[in-house]
Design an enzyme around this catalytic site. Sequence first.
Site, mmCIF file in Angstrom:
data_model
loop_
_atom_site.group_PDB
_atom_site.id
_atom_site.type_symbol
_atom_site.label_atom_id
_atom_site.label_comp_id
_atom_site.label_asym_id
_atom_site.label_seq_id
_atom_site.Cartn_x
_atom_site.Cartn_y
_atom_site.Cartn_z
ATOM 1 N N GLU A 1 -51.992 -8.068 -51.888
ATOM 2 C CA GLU A 1 -51.677 -6.768 -51.289
ATOM 3 C C GLU A 1 -52.121 -5.667 -52.262
ATOM 4 O O GLU A 1 -51.856 -5.765 -53.469
ATOM 5 C CB GLU A 1 -50.158 -6.703 -51.083
ATOM 6 C CG GLU A 1 -49.623 -5.361 -50.709
ATOM 7 C CD GLU A 1 -48.095 -5.274 -50.871
ATOM 8 O OE1 GLU A 1 -47.535 -4.250 -50.469
ATOM 9 O OE2 GLU A 1 -47.474 -6.220 -51.406
ATOM 10 N N ASP B 1 -44.901 -12.144 -69.000
ATOM 11 C CA ASP B 1 -45.988 -11.467 -69.743
ATOM 12 C C ASP B 1 -45.751 -9.954 -69.647
ATOM 13 O O ASP B 1 -46.610 -9.194 -69.218
ATOM 14 C CB ASP B 1 -47.341 -11.854 -69.134
ATOM 15 C CG ASP B 1 -48.515 -11.464 -70.046
ATOM 16 O OD1 ASP B 1 -48.285 -11.001 -71.177
ATOM 17 O OD2 ASP B 1 -49.672 -11.621 -69.605
HETATM 18 P P1 ADP Z 1 -55.952 -9.196 -65.337
HETATM 19 O O1 ADP Z 1 -55.508 -10.461 -64.662
HETATM 20 O O2 ADP Z 1 -57.436 -9.166 -65.576
HETATM 21 O O3 ADP Z 1 -55.169 -8.877 -66.595
HETATM 22 P P2 ADP Z 1 -54.358 -7.258 -63.845
HETATM 23 O O4 ADP Z 1 -53.523 -8.103 -62.954
HETATM 24 O O5 ADP Z 1 -53.685 -6.704 -65.067
HETATM 25 O O6 ADP Z 1 -55.713 -8.004 -64.268
HETATM 26 O O7 ADP Z 1 -54.949 -6.068 -62.954
HETATM 27 C C1 ADP Z 1 -55.881 -5.120 -63.481
HETATM 28 C C2 ADP Z 1 -55.446 -3.705 -63.096
HETATM 29 O O8 ADP Z 1 -55.442 -3.569 -61.680
HETATM 30 C C3 ADP Z 1 -54.013 -3.390 -63.519
HETATM 31 O O9 ADP Z 1 -53.986 -2.780 -64.779
HETATM 32 C C4 ADP Z 1 -53.514 -2.472 -62.441
HETATM 33 O O10 ADP Z 1 -53.774 -1.110 -62.787
HETATM 34 C C5 ADP Z 1 -54.343 -2.800 -61.239
HETATM 35 N N1 ADP Z 1 -53.601 -3.625 -60.238
HETATM 36 C C6 ADP Z 1 -53.031 -4.846 -60.448
HETATM 37 N N2 ADP Z 1 -52.519 -5.330 -59.314
HETATM 38 C C7 ADP Z 1 -52.751 -4.401 -58.361
HETATM 39 C C8 ADP Z 1 -52.457 -4.320 -56.960
HETATM 40 N N3 ADP Z 1 -51.842 -5.322 -56.318
HETATM 41 N N4 ADP Z 1 -52.824 -3.204 -56.287
HETATM 42 C C9 ADP Z 1 -53.481 -2.196 -56.928
HETATM 43 N N5 ADP Z 1 -53.812 -2.213 -58.224
HETATM 44 C C10 ADP Z 1 -53.448 -3.294 -58.947
#
Ligand code: ADP
Length: 294
Positions: free
Chosen positions: A94, A198
């Site tokens: 989502e 984490d």
């Molecule tokens: P990684 O697995 O590479 O560490 P993240 O899960 O931290 O990646 O996601 C990267 C960036 O995307 C996050 O810092 C956040 O700003 C954004 N993000 C993460 N999940 C969502 C989401 N469901 N919807 C919108 N933006 C998101």
Amino acid sequence: MYNWSEISAQISSVTQSHFNAQQVSAIGGGCINQAYCIADEQQRYFIKLNTAQNLSMFEAEAAGLKELVQSDTIRVPHPICYGQNNHTAWLVLEYIQFSDNTRGNDADLGAGLAAMHHIHAANFGWVRDNTIGNTPQINTQSSDWVFFWRTHRLSYQLNLAKTNGYTGKLQSLGEQLLIELDQFFDGSSPQASLLHGDLWSGNYNFDDKGHPIFFDPATYYGDRETDIAMTELFGGFSNSFYSAYRHEYPLDSGYNVRKVVYNLYHILNHLNLFGGSYRNQAEQMINRLLAEIR
Ligand code: ADP
């Protein structure tokens, strides 16, 4: 640029609603994967891509998010689907619109985390392994927390460090700490709480209504002090977060020493992922802990 038609087709199939990615924008801020927002005129999704052999990492992340969604405490993105082709693995979530200027309510973040930590399991660990960064994280269940932390967290990372060439003093100090580990838990009996796993400041935000959001978890059930310790490791959490948390779920006085036992896991993981000065930091942490019990 990735060909989005396969992912669009899978989204259409699992949501039973036609989707065809027309706009794609890259999203920064992650550590491990390439992240994108893909959208058509009606819908949009958050996508992570990595190489095909990382599919199990995405499966585990989807399962962790599902566990957190089911807790009905802090909002997390709903997992939609995951898949792979010969080259690429993907995870579809989502899409959540974060607030752009207002930060949101830190007290809600603290209270929400406390509510999550009030969800308990019979054993420490989880039904499946996952990853921390992209290091494997072993969650084989156990009724003994100190055994679990010694074996599946500290010892696992120390062994990995040895394989990565970090031998010598780090290993001899680490061995002493593992032998003495029980002493840090005198008088404490941790419960198996649902954890983010984490929880650094890059893994939370607030939605456009100011409600807290967690993402990118390394979920399992363990001592809730591990999540609080990690919030302190790299900073980025406010006083109102901590006071709301402690109001809902007070911390034991032994936390102030145990947090070093807990953050050592993440510093060893950083050593294994990034090398460099984390070796010194890990050795200093172990020396500090050994000094506490001598
Ligand atoms: P990684 O697995 O590479 O560490 P993240 O899960 O931290 O990646 O996601 C990267 C960036 O995307 C996050 O810092 C956040 O700003 C954004 N993000 C993460 N999940 C969502 C989401 N469901 N919807 C919108 N933006 C998101």
